[in-house]
Design a protein around this motif. Structure first.
Motif, mmCIF file in Angstrom:
data_model
loop_
_atom_site.group_PDB
_atom_site.id
_atom_site.type_symbol
_atom_site.label_atom_id
_atom_site.label_comp_id
_atom_site.label_asym_id
_atom_site.label_seq_id
_atom_site.Cartn_x
_atom_site.Cartn_y
_atom_site.Cartn_z
ATOM 1 N N GLY A 153 0.819 -1.206 0.000
ATOM 2 C CA GLY A 153 0.000 0.000 0.000
ATOM 3 C C GLY A 153 0.846 1.246 0.000
ATOM 4 O O GLY A 153 2.076 1.194 -0.146
ATOM 5 N N ASP A 154 0.164 2.374 0.207
ATOM 6 C CA ASP A 154 0.869 3.655 0.232
ATOM 7 C C ASP A 154 0.678 4.325 1.590
ATOM 8 O O ASP A 154 0.026 3.796 2.483
ATOM 9 N N LYS A 155 1.243 5.522 1.717
ATOM 10 C CA LYS A 155 1.201 6.223 2.999
ATOM 11 C C LYS A 155 -0.188 6.738 3.354
ATOM 12 O O LYS A 155 -0.423 7.141 4.492
ATOM 13 N N SER A 156 -1.115 6.742 2.399
ATOM 14 C CA SER A 156 -2.466 7.217 2.674
ATOM 15 C C SER A 156 -3.366 6.117 3.220
ATOM 16 O O SER A 156 -4.536 6.356 3.518
ATOM 17 N N GLY A 157 -2.828 4.914 3.333
ATOM 18 C CA GLY A 157 -3.626 3.811 3.848
ATOM 19 C C GLY A 157 -4.317 3.005 2.776
ATOM 20 O O GLY A 157 -5.113 2.113 3.090
ATOM 21 N N ASN A 158 -4.040 3.296 1.512
ATOM 22 C CA ASN A 158 -4.602 2.504 0.422
ATOM 23 C C ASN A 158 -3.761 1.248 0.233
ATOM 24 O O ASN A 158 -2.536 1.283 0.365
ATOM 25 N N VAL A 159 -4.421 0.131 -0.094
ATOM 26 C CA VAL A 159 -3.696 -1.123 -0.282
ATOM 27 C C VAL A 159 -4.145 -1.801 -1.564
ATOM 28 O O VAL A 159 -5.284 -1.628 -2.020
ATOM 29 N N GLY A 160 -3.208 -2.579 -2.123
ATOM 30 C CA GLY A 160 -3.519 -3.364 -3.304
ATOM 31 C C GLY A 160 -4.057 -4.724 -2.914
ATOM 32 O O GLY A 160 -4.401 -4.986 -1.755
ATOM 33 N N LYS A 161 -4.109 -5.620 -3.894
ATOM 34 C CA LYS A 161 -4.684 -6.928 -3.628
ATOM 35 C C LYS A 161 -3.721 -7.807 -2.843
ATOM 36 O O LYS A 161 -2.511 -7.598 -2.828
ATOM 37 N N ARG A 162 -4.297 -8.796 -2.244
ATOM 38 C CA ARG A 162 -3.533 -9.756 -1.446
ATOM 39 C C ARG A 162 -2.731 -10.677 -2.359
ATOM 40 O O ARG A 162 -3.220 -11.170 -3.370
ATOM 41 N N VAL A 163 -1.467 -10.896 -1.986
ATOM 42 C CA VAL A 163 -0.588 -11.807 -2.711
ATOM 43 C C VAL A 163 -0.203 -12.938 -1.767
ATOM 44 O O VAL A 163 0.150 -12.694 -0.616
ATOM 45 N N GLU A 164 -0.268 -14.179 -2.253
ATOM 46 C CA GLU A 164 0.097 -15.323 -1.422
ATOM 47 C C GLU A 164 1.253 -16.074 -2.062
ATOM 48 O O GLU A 164 1.365 -16.157 -3.287
ATOM 49 N N TYR A 165 2.081 -16.652 -1.194
ATOM 50 C CA TYR A 165 3.292 -17.296 -1.687
ATOM 51 C C TYR A 165 3.722 -18.375 -0.700
ATOM 52 O O TYR A 165 3.677 -18.176 0.513
ATOM 53 N N ALA A 166 4.123 -19.519 -1.226
ATOM 54 C CA ALA A 166 4.620 -20.614 -0.394
ATOM 55 C C ALA A 166 6.091 -20.809 -0.685
ATOM 56 O O ALA A 166 6.458 -21.425 -1.684
ATOM 57 N N PRO A 167 6.975 -20.264 0.140
ATOM 58 C CA PRO A 167 8.405 -20.307 -0.168
ATOM 59 C C PRO A 167 9.077 -21.631 0.130
ATOM 60 O O PRO A 167 10.157 -21.897 -0.371
ATOM 61 N N CYS A 168 8.470 -22.460 0.971
ATOM 62 C CA CYS A 168 9.175 -23.670 1.370
ATOM 63 C C CYS A 168 8.197 -24.806 1.619
ATOM 64 O O CYS A 168 7.003 -24.598 1.786
ATOM 65 N N VAL A 169 8.706 -26.028 1.604
ATOM 66 C CA VAL A 169 7.883 -27.204 1.826
ATOM 67 C C VAL A 169 8.564 -28.082 2.856
ATOM 68 O O VAL A 169 9.699 -27.838 3.254
#
Length: 813
Positions: A153-169
């Motif tokens: 997001g930015d300093k105004s409190g706006n945020v983009g979409k959620r991103v998910e990631y699985a780095p390890c197993v």
């Protein structure tokens, strides 16, 4: 059930907390000026923020990091329901150092059975073959150990979409994640699945595309206890009392070890500057010179014991969070400036889980949501000082106020009051690693020089009655009468514990009673054990040196001094009775116990304490009585027969314990805001505070001092415990315990009316506070040493102690 002994009996905890010498009160006292500073209304206006907006996220953020104009909100889940059904591994990633990305076969695919669920084809539920025991089939989970999600997001409190990631197993662990200066996500993972532990630094783009995965070669005997990313992409690792530095290609370019005698607390980067916090003679911050790989001299900035959680952000060289504020540090000027005061901003510091400092005037806080028990994020903006409403400042002081629940009620008071605002003086800021007594000494000095807070947490003192005798506490009685509050509505013993000559100087809202518990059969119809009784029982059951469960000789003497001090000396009158009160017998008895706690630990660490008590291998157990259900359990599970509650054994017996307050409130007699201070204190006398909530009806750490509330807890203890379902209905259940003797679970019934009354009567006759004077205790132990070393007799030591303590108490009347 076998139990390891991981902590000493409660009396040791009590004495450990009360180790500050009162000294020669009134001599060489010097005010700190802390109260003058925090009561200045203009100063109070400079660190006020207000909630600007709630950050709308579709996950629970556990961490927030701000770099430049980008703000990242993170959540790391371990095989949780928030993890993606099919975690994505993005194509096109660069794999370095021969580290491979997880294959699709390693991930949980559609149609596989998640952990904990059973399908029709599973073996669970099948009839066992004759003669064989049924076997539960364990379905392995070979999907990702962790899933990380974030939103930028930015300093105004706006945020983009959620991103998910699985780095390890597999068997892997995420050490942490952060936002880099160029907007990427850095993740440190540890993989335990192979023969050796492997640490990796994974870089991922903001939209979830893996950029690189590199192995971190720590070297022998090093581990990761902290890390950060420098602005150029270099990595710094806090290892085993050292800092390991890696360039942007993860080549190890240096190692810096902490100076001799110093302990490395944390390492962090602010832009291209690396800082190290050390604990040694005092807490200090040093720069790490990346060219010479040397630590520079300590910065000329005073770092207090409560400064922690150091952060890098715009506006200052770095920031720190305490339990009272966020402060900014200017290295060149050598200053620490409060940026955001939590209470002045109507924020509960205890609820904060993460901080993202956007700049001097914009801060994001992630906090616990009491409704969902998850984390939520809020943007706070600075309130211009001229817009902060003028209010009369009331000060409240204690040693570790920020870590107690008192701050929650201060927050509530401040929100409701139009005219007053309470500000907290937490004197632990004067403590340092080489002097943890400085806070109480300064607190004491401020009060005695009449420069102390309006409201005083008297429970933070070793011997608060000394301050009553000095006349520094206000009598609360007339304020209660004016407010229509009757002292008779509270338990007489609790009122008595905070009173002198019929005047109430210290109010105890909630309390427990500390003493001992034993088999009633040991007392043979009496209401307590004398010291002679204890010695005879130890000899009878061949448990000399272990009659007090997990005790050692120092603990026994310290317990006697703190719990039964009035039997030996009286600071107010100057009288001493060590010879008449049988102190020599106490020395003789304690000599049979182990000298060191470490020896006691090694001797009993695998011992079942309940079996010891039932088999008379120990006679008594130190016991903090805080609820009726727990007392019932002691009788029916630990001892499995009727018990007796009593105080520490003395020559004449002792049938009462000591009052252990949850907190204890007093008002300074020199306060200019006594009426306003009492407005805060009286809340703790109200039914709103005193009456137990649903959770406390089943289990509580403290008894309420309001008789009506105290009796209500007793009535509920006569019935089974319960939980409340989603529709508000009470569902009752049985109390149970597991017995190793027959490998079965057993239920036990609630407390009976007669045992409840017995317990309540013991509580009501306990009317004294602990009295722990470190100088007297040190004097006693110093003179006792020749006896324990067989150089003097107990009678000789008793006579010497009598003489020395007499001189001390007369000088300090």
């Amino acid at each position: 059930m076998k139990k390891k002994v991981f902590s000493r009996v409660l009396c040791i905890a009590l004495t450990a907390l009360m180790v500050i010498p009162f000294g020669a009160c009134g001599k060489k006292n010097k005010s700190s000026g802390l109260i003058d500073d925090i009561s200045n209304s203009e100063n109070a206006k400079n660190a006020v923020f207000k909630e600007a907006k709630k950050i709308e996220l579709d996950f629970s953020p556990s961490k927030v990091v701000a770099k430049g104009d980008i703000v990242a909100y993170f959540n790391t889940n371990y095989n949780s329901e928030n993890a993606m059904e099919e975690p994505i591994i993005f194509e096109g990633a660069t794999v370095e150092d021969e580290e491979e990305l997880p294959s699709e076969e390693q991930l949980t695919e559609e149609g596989e059975v998640p952990e904990g669920e059973v399908t029709e084809d599973s073996s669970e539920g099948e009839e066992p073959v004759d003669g064989e025991e049924p076997v539960d089939e364990e379905i392995p989970y070979d999907g990702p150990s962790y899933t990380i999600c974030w939103a930028l997001g930015d300093k105004s409190g706006n945020v983009g979409k959620r991103v998910e990631y699985a780095p390890c197993v597999g068997d892997s662990y995420i050490m942490g994640c952060t936002l880099t200066d160029d907007g990427n996500i850095a993740i440190v993972e540890t993989d335990y699945s192979g023969d050796k532990e492997v640490n990796n630094l994974v870089l991922v783009s903001g939209d979830g595309k893996e950029i690189s995965r590199r192995k971190i070669n720590l070297g022998a005997d090093e581990w990761i206890s902290g890390w950060d990313i420098i602005s150029d992409g270099s990595l710094i690792i806090q290892g085993n009392d050292s800092v390991l530095v890696f360039d942007s290609n993860l080549k190890n370019i240096g190692k810096v070890t902490a100076p001799a005698g110093a302990y490395m607390q944390t390492v962090f980067a602010s832009g291209d500057t690396v800082y190290v916090q050390l604990w040694g003679d005092k807490s200090e911050i040093r720069k790490l010179n990346l060219q010479s790989m040397q630590m520079e001299d300590p910065l000329n900035i005073e770092i207090t014991d409560i400064d922690n959680n150091f952060l890098s952000a715009d506006g200052y060289d770095f920031y720190s969070k305490t339990m009272t504020d966020i402060a900014g540090f200017d290295v060149a000027a050598g200053t620490r400036t409060p940026v955001m005061n939590f209470l002045d901003s109507d924020v509960s510091a205890q609820e904060i889980s993460s901080i993202g400092i956007l700049d001097k005037e914009n801060i994001v806080l992630t906090m616990n949501d009491p409704d969902t028990y998850g984390e939520v994020a809020y943007l706070y903006t600075k309130v211009p000082p001229e817009q902060v409403k003028d209010k009369t400042i009331i000060t409240l002081g204690g040693i570790y106020v920020g870590y107690s629940d008192i701050s929650q009620y201060v927050l509530k008071f401040n929100k409701q009051s139009d005219d007053y605002r309470i500000r907290i003086a937490s004197y632990d800021e004067f403590n340092s690693p080489d002097d943890y007594e400085a806070g109480e000494r300064q607190f004491r000095n401020d009060i005695l020089t009449k420069n102390g807070p309006d409201i005083i947490l008297a429970s933070d003192f070793s011997d608060p009655n000394v301050y009553v005798n000095k006349g520094v506490f206000e009598d609360l009685t007339p304020y209660m009468e004016k407010a229509g509050i009757k002292k008779d509505d509270f338990l007489p013993n609790v009122i008595e514990a905070g009173s002198k000559d019929g005047k109430l100087y210290m109010f105890i809202p909630k309390f427990s009673v500390y003493g001992m518990i034993t088999k009633a059969s040991h007392l043979k119809g009496k209401d307590s054990l004398t010291l002679t009784d204890m010695i005879q029982l130890e000899q009878k059951y061949n448990c000399v040196g272990s009659g007090v469960l997990y005790g050692n000789r120092g603990d026994l003497i310290n317990s006697a001094m703190s719990q039964t001090a009035d039997a030996y000396y009286n600071v107010e009158t100057g009288d001493c009775n060590f010879e008449a009160a049988g102190f020599a017998q106490l020395l003789e008895w304690s000599k049979s116990y182990e000298e060191n706690w470490e020896t006691v630990y090694e001797k009993y660490q695998y011992t079942d304490e309940e079996m010891m008590l039932r088999a008379n291998k120990s006679i008594v157990k130190s016991y903090n009585l805080s609820n009726f259900r727990d007392f019932n359990r002691e009788e029916k599970v630990t001892f499995r027969e009727e018990t007796a509650l009593m105080g520490f054994p003395t020559e004449n017996g002792n049938n009462a314990g000591i009052i252990s307050p949850s907190t204890m409130l007093a008002i300074s007699s020199s306060s200019k805001n006594k009426e306003a201070a009492f407005e805060f204190v009286k809340f703790f006398m109200s039914e709103e505070y005193q009456m137990p909530n649903e959770e406390e009806l089943n289990y509580t750490w403290y008894f309420p001092s309001l008789t009506k509330a105290f009796d209500a807890l007793g009535e509920y203890a006569l019935d089974k415990p319960f939980w409340v379902d989603g529709e508000g209905n009470k569902e009752y259940y049985d109390d149970t315990y597991w017995s190793d003797e027959d490998n079965e679970s057993h239920t036990y019934t609630p407390i009976s009316k007669d045992r409840l009354e017995y317990c309540k009567n013991y509580i009501k006759r306990s009317n004294k506070l602990a009295n722990y004077n470190t100088q007297i205790n040190n004097l006693v132990m110093e003179e006792a040493a020749p006896f324990f070393n067989n150089q003097k007799s107990a009678k000789e030591v008793s006579s010497i102690v009598q003489s020395r303590v007499s001189i001390y108490v007369k000088e300090n009347k």
